[in-house]
Design a protein around this motif. Structure first.
Motif, PDB file in Angstrom:
ATOM      1  N   GLY A  80       0.774  -1.226   0.000  1.00 42.05           N
ATOM      2  CA  GLY A  80       0.000   0.000   0.000  1.00 42.05           C
ATOM      3  C   GLY A  80       0.805   1.276   0.000  1.00 42.05           C
ATOM      4  N   LEU A  81       2.049   1.239   0.425  1.00 41.60           N
ATOM      5  CA  LEU A  81       2.834   2.468   0.530  1.00 41.60           C
ATOM      6  C   LEU A  81       3.585   2.833  -0.740  1.00 41.60           C
ATOM      7  CD1 LEU A  81       4.124   2.187   4.200  1.00 41.60           C
ATOM      8  CD2 LEU A  81       2.226   3.542   3.307  1.00 41.60           C
ATOM      9  N   ALA A  82       3.312   2.178  -1.852  1.00 39.96           N
ATOM     10  CA  ALA A  82       3.858   2.622  -3.133  1.00 39.96           C
ATOM     11  C   ALA A  82       3.268   4.006  -3.410  1.00 39.96           C
ATOM     12  CB  ALA A  82       3.490   1.643  -4.243  1.00 39.96           C
ATOM     13  N   VAL A  83       4.107   4.942  -3.833  1.00 39.72           N
ATOM     14  CA  VAL A  83       3.647   6.325  -4.013  1.00 39.72           C
ATOM     15  C   VAL A  83       4.118   6.895  -5.343  1.00 39.72           C
ATOM     16  CG1 VAL A  83       3.498   6.850  -1.547  1.00 39.72           C
ATOM     17  CG2 VAL A  83       5.634   7.273  -2.768  1.00 39.72           C
ATOM     18  N   THR A  84       3.357   7.853  -5.830  1.00 41.14           N
ATOM     19  CA  THR A  84       3.700   8.563  -7.052  1.00 41.14           C
ATOM     20  C   THR A  84       4.923   9.438  -6.804  1.00 41.14           C
ATOM     21  OG1 THR A  84       1.339   8.734  -7.501  1.00 41.14           O
ATOM     22  CG2 THR A  84       2.796  10.100  -8.841  1.00 41.14           C
ATOM     23  N   THR A  85       5.913   9.335  -7.683  1.00 39.91           N
ATOM     24  CA  THR A  85       7.054  10.243  -7.613  1.00 39.91           C
ATOM     25  C   THR A  85       7.036  11.237  -8.759  1.00 39.91           C
ATOM     26  OG1 THR A  85       8.491   8.709  -8.818  1.00 39.91           O
ATOM     27  CG2 THR A  85       8.525   8.581  -6.410  1.00 39.91           C
ATOM     28  N   ASN A  86       6.342  10.923  -9.832  1.00 38.28           N
ATOM     29  CA  ASN A  86       6.212  11.840 -10.957  1.00 38.28           C
ATOM     30  C   ASN A  86       4.948  11.494 -11.729  1.00 38.28           C
ATOM     31  OD1 ASN A  86       7.337  13.934 -12.773  1.00 38.28           O
ATOM     32  ND2 ASN A  86       7.335  12.248 -14.230  1.00 38.28           N
ATOM     33  N   LEU A  87       4.261  12.538 -12.193  1.00 33.39           N
ATOM     34  CA  LEU A  87       3.108  12.350 -13.053  1.00 33.39           C
ATOM     35  C   LEU A  87       3.100  13.496 -14.051  1.00 33.39           C
ATOM     36  CD1 LEU A  87      -0.303  11.000 -12.267  1.00 33.39           C
ATOM     37  CD2 LEU A  87      -0.225  13.181 -13.450  1.00 33.39           C
ATOM     38  N   HIS A 132      -3.113  11.946 -22.195  1.00 34.76           N
ATOM     39  CA  HIS A 132      -2.076  10.909 -22.114  1.00 34.76           C
ATOM     40  C   HIS A 132      -1.197  11.240 -20.918  1.00 34.76           C
ATOM     41  CE1 HIS A 132       1.879   9.080 -23.060  1.00 34.76           C
ATOM     42  NE2 HIS A 132       1.080   8.049 -23.320  1.00 34.76           N
ATOM     43  N   VAL A 133      -0.943  10.219 -20.099  1.00 35.21           N
ATOM     44  CA  VAL A 133      -0.223  10.403 -18.846  1.00 35.21           C
ATOM     45  C   VAL A 133       0.953   9.440 -18.778  1.00 35.21           C
ATOM     46  CG1 VAL A 133      -0.435  10.230 -16.323  1.00 35.21           C
ATOM     47  CG2 VAL A 133      -2.358  11.075 -17.693  1.00 35.21           C
ATOM     48  N   THR A 134       2.080   9.937 -18.304  1.00 34.62           N
ATOM     49  CA  THR A 134       3.179   9.064 -17.915  1.00 34.62           C
ATOM     50  C   THR A 134       3.400   9.280 -16.418  1.00 34.62           C
ATOM     51  OG1 THR A 134       4.836  10.727 -18.523  1.00 34.62           O
ATOM     52  CG2 THR A 134       4.312   9.022 -20.165  1.00 34.62           C
ATOM     53  N   ALA A 135       3.756   8.212 -15.732  1.00 30.66           N
ATOM     54  CA  ALA A 135       3.922   8.310 -14.286  1.00 30.66           C
ATOM     55  C   ALA A 135       5.001   7.352 -13.807  1.00 30.66           C
ATOM     56  CB  ALA A 135       2.603   7.997 -13.584  1.00 30.66           C
ATOM     57  N   THR A 136       5.616   7.734 -12.701  1.00 31.46           N
ATOM     58  CA  THR A 136       6.603   6.893 -12.028  1.00 31.46           C
ATOM     59  C   THR A 136       6.159   6.720 -10.583  1.00 31.46           C
ATOM     60  OG1 THR A 136       8.342   7.811 -13.426  1.00 31.46           O
ATOM     61  CG2 THR A 136       9.052   6.616 -11.466  1.00 31.46           C
TER      62      THR A 136
END
Length: 147
Positions: A80-87, A132-136
């Motif tokens: 659960g603690l995976a988090v967005t670092t870039n969007l 369109h989205v890219t995310a890390t």
């Protein structure tokens, strides 16, 4: 071929328990998730519109971020603690009022600590991409869970 660590029912149960503020309202449905991709549907409501009658940017960004979280969980399991670092989002055309919004997410790379992916957002009933989205995402070290 990726092997899902969580099925759609397992994802739904986990998200209702761990992330109710995003998932328990019943406006977002996970239609598919296989460890490499997923499809979500956000049911239309007038709250998603901005002045001028188009689907708002915050609505689209939130759905895209949530879709990335779902595809990542389907790939790595209940961390659960995976988090967005870039969007990063590119708005391509107006989202049609009166239509659900679909999010099709896929992982581009899954590492031990980072995952990268992309999301295409569309108005239901149209194949035209509205954003369109890219995310890390950053993946925490989870003791006892092997990937």
């Amino acid at each position: 071929m990726a092997v899902a660590k969580m099925t759609v029912p397992e994802l739904e149960q986990f998200l209702r328990r761990e992330f109710p503020q995003a998932f328990s309202a019943g406006d977002i449905a996970i239609e598919a998730a296989d460890g490499a991709s997923c499809q979500l549907r956000q049911r239309y409501s007038e709250q998603m519109l901005r002045p001028g009658g188009t689907v708002s940017g915050p609505t689209l960004m939130a759905l895209a971020d949530f879709a990335m979280y779902v595809v990542l969980l389907s790939a790595i399991g209940p961390i659960g603690l995976a988090v967005t670092t870039n969007l990063n989002i590119n708005f391509l055309r107006k989202g049609a009022p009166g239509h659900d919004v679909l999010a099709q997410a896929r992982l581009l790379k899954l590492g031990k600590r980072l995952a990268a992916g992309e999301v295409s957002l569309m108005s239901a009933g149209s194949a035209d991409v509205i954003a369109h989205v890219t995310a890390t995402y950053s993946i925490p070290v989870a003791k006892g869970i092997e990937r």
